[in-house]
Write a protein that holds these residues in place. Structure first.
Motif, short mmCIF file in Angstrom:
data_model
loop_
_atom_site.label_atom_id
_atom_site.label_comp_id
_atom_site.label_asym_id
_atom_site.label_seq_id
_atom_site.Cartn_x
_atom_site.Cartn_y
_atom_site.Cartn_z
N SER A 1 0.82 -1.22 0.00
CA SER A 1 0.00 0.00 0.00
C SER A 1 0.85 1.27 0.00
O SER A 1 0.32 2.37 0.15
N GLY A 2 2.18 1.10 -0.17
CA GLY A 2 3.07 2.26 -0.28
C GLY A 2 3.43 2.88 1.06
O GLY A 2 3.74 4.07 1.12
N VAL A 3 3.42 2.09 2.13
CA VAL A 3 3.72 2.60 3.48
C VAL A 3 5.00 1.93 4.00
O VAL A 3 5.13 0.71 3.93
N PRO A 4 5.95 2.73 4.52
CA PRO A 4 7.11 2.12 5.20
C PRO A 4 6.68 1.58 6.56
O PRO A 4 6.79 2.25 7.59
N ARG A 5 6.17 0.34 6.55
CA ARG A 5 5.47 -0.18 7.73
C ARG A 5 6.36 -0.35 8.95
O ARG A 5 5.96 -0.03 10.07
N ASN A 6 7.55 -0.90 8.76
CA ASN A 6 8.44 -1.10 9.91
C ASN A 6 8.81 0.23 10.54
O ASN A 6 8.86 0.36 11.77
N ALA A 7 9.07 1.23 9.70
CA ALA A 7 9.41 2.56 10.21
C ALA A 7 8.23 3.17 10.96
O ALA A 7 8.38 3.78 12.02
N THR A 8 7.01 2.98 10.42
CA THR A 8 5.81 3.51 11.05
C THR A 8 5.54 2.82 12.39
O THR A 8 5.21 3.47 13.39
N LEU A 9 5.70 1.50 12.41
CA LEU A 9 5.46 0.75 13.64
C LEU A 9 6.47 1.14 14.72
O LEU A 9 6.11 1.36 15.88
N PHE A 10 7.73 1.27 14.34
CA PHE A 10 8.76 1.67 15.30
C PHE A 10 8.48 3.07 15.84
O PHE A 10 8.62 3.33 17.04
N ALA A 11 8.08 3.98 14.94
CA ALA A 11 7.75 5.35 15.36
C ALA A 11 6.62 5.32 16.39
O ALA A 11 6.66 6.06 17.39
#
Length: 486
Positions: free
Chosen positions: A371-381
């Motif tokens: 879906s075009g989302v940096p998921r790991n970066a978002t989850l860590f944030a």
């Protein structure tokens, strides 16, 4: 240190290579944002805790009614820096904001330094805003007869008289909840996130205009006297030094336009739309901040505004005639602050993504979902923000965010002048006018406000910076993709 090693610290990313990467694709990120989306994201990020929380606290502790002057000083610094941001964002439309610009102009080591500073800026900004959200949510719930247990209602630690003390609370549970909710929303993709932000921005603008409009008739001019309270004898506590410190503290309120530049790689036409988004949203918000501060300090004496929900306090102070507006103000604040968390979390994850793509952070942060989302970066944030928001107090976090933001803006202003000298032939869809004056003034105003912050804030920044240097020399330098290519 060997000369070769020293050279490696200042190796730069080739701007032509950066631009080719942009033309070839967006690294998995999707170009969906328009100019109107950017203006809404800018307002979404700028109008929040700064207007609903920090205004009252800064007036009570530093500047009194003269906080309006503090906002003007901050706005001048922001406008000058915003013009510099606009030139960079149009010229190098990539994720990473100042980090990416610094990598192309001043080299890897300084880029890492500012990237690490941006992590501080966004991480602590998100946490600060989440704490403000918690204060308004609890105020709203109390009006409905719902009381959150004290052990889950505030930050675990408080900083009092130079010492850390335990408040008796386990964690700020409402702050933790909103961070988790926003993280889940961001996982769905930037199109959905931008749509939700547009709705929230409309709600909070209506609420702010209602407060200004109805509050004007309840201003007691005597509350503005003295307009500049006499200095207490300590630098930064009222008087002109208090105005400067107030400007440095509320500078945090303008952080949002920096977050816009992190989305350049997800903007349809960044060369045209980035400058519009940055400058229009910044101008609108500066006017709103000054108006709200004037009305707020006119309704309630400044020394009574050191609370988590000062605008709600002002409505309560007016009494029964505006009682109907109180729940709307609180709902608007909750919605508005939510949008700030959304944009700040988005910006934070894109910083992790950009630094990771260069190998300076683990590559897992640069992985992008379908879906075009940096998921790991978002989850860590989300996890990091939730922990900090749950444990630490609002005042300490706000000052750290301000000093980090001011440093980032200073570097952007200087970088524009450096790049005009080193790469005069680059295509610049938007140019800073009076290039040697405006960036210089921007850097001056930012440095002036940094110097007005207390030594304890500088000390924490130094500790954060030292931790960043350790990470760079033990991990980032060895894993740099630029180093491996060379």
């Amino acid at each position: 240190m060997h000369f070769k090693t020293f050279q490696e610290l200042f190796r730069k990313k080739d701007i032509a290579v950066l631009l080719r990467e942009v033309e070839a694709g967006s690294g998995g990120l999707r170009r969906t944002l328009t100019a109107s989306n950017l203006v809404a994201l800018g307002i979404g990020a700028i109008i929040g805790t700064g207007i609903f929380v920090i205004t009252g606290q800064a007036a009570a502790q530093y500047a009194g009614p003269a906080l309006t002057l503090s906002f003007i000083i901050s706005a001048l610094g922001c406008i000058f820096a915003g013009l510099c941001y606009a030139e960079f964002a149009a010229m190098i439309p990539v994720s990473g904001s100042v980090y990416s610009y610094s990598y192309a102009t001043m080299g890897e080591f300084l880029a890492w330094f500012i990237g690490w500073d941006l992590i501080l800026e966004y991480l602590f900004a998100c946490a600060t805003v989440a704490i403000g959200w918690s204060g308004y949510m609890q105020s709203l719930l109390r009006g409905w007869g719902v009381e959150i247990p004290p052990t889950l209602a505030q930050s675990t630690l408080e900083y009092t008289n130079g010492e850390w003390v335990w408040t008796g609370s386990l964690i700020n549970f409402p702050a933790l909840c909103i961070v988790a909710l926003i993280t889940a929303l961001l996982m769905g993709g930037i199109r959905q996130s931008a749509w939700v932000n547009n709705v929230i921005v409309a709600i909070k603008l209506v609420v702010i205009l209602l407060f200004i409009g109805f509050g004007l008739s309840h201003i007691d001019i005597s509350n503005w006297a003295p307009y500049i309270p006499e200095n207490t004898g300590e630098y930064g506590h009222f008087g002109w030094s208090g105005i400067l410190r107030g400007a440095a503290v509320v500078f945090f309120a303008y952080l949002g336009f920096d977050a816009l530049s992190t989305t350049a790689q997800e903007t349809r036409n960044p060369q045209r739309d980035m400058p519009k988004g940055i400058l229009i949203s910044l101008s609108i918000c500066a006017l709103l901040y000054i108006a709200v501060t004037a009305v707020l300090t006119g309704i309630v004496k400044y020394d009574k505004l050191n609370v988590d929900a000062p605008i709600a306090l002002a409505i309560d102070h007016i009494g029964a005639s505006l009682a109907w507006l109180n729940p709307l103000i609180k709902l608007g604040a909750i919605a508005g602050i939510s949008s700030v968390i959304l944009v700040m979390m988005m910006g934070q994850s894109r910083i992790y993504y950009a630094i990771s793509r260069d190998g300076l952070l683990p590559l897992l942060f640069s992985k992008v979902s379908a879906s075009g989302v940096p998921r790991n970066a978002t989850l860590f944030a989300g996890i990091a923000t939730g922990v900090i928001a749950g444990i630490f107090p609002l005042s300490i976090l706000g000052e750290l965010v301000s000093i980090g933001t001011l440093m980032a803006f200073t570097i952007v202003c200087i970088s524009v002048m450096v790049l005009r000298r080193t790469h005069p032939g680059l295509s610049r869809p938007f140019k800073v006018p009076l290039v040697w004056w405006i960036p210089s003034l921007g850097a001056f105003f930012c440095l002036l406000q940094m110097l007005s912050l207390p030594w304890s804030t500088w000390f924490r920044l130094i500790l954060w910076t030292l931790a960043g240097f350790v990470i760079y020399f033990t991990y980032s330098r060895q894993n740099s993709k630029l180093r491996k290519r060379g």
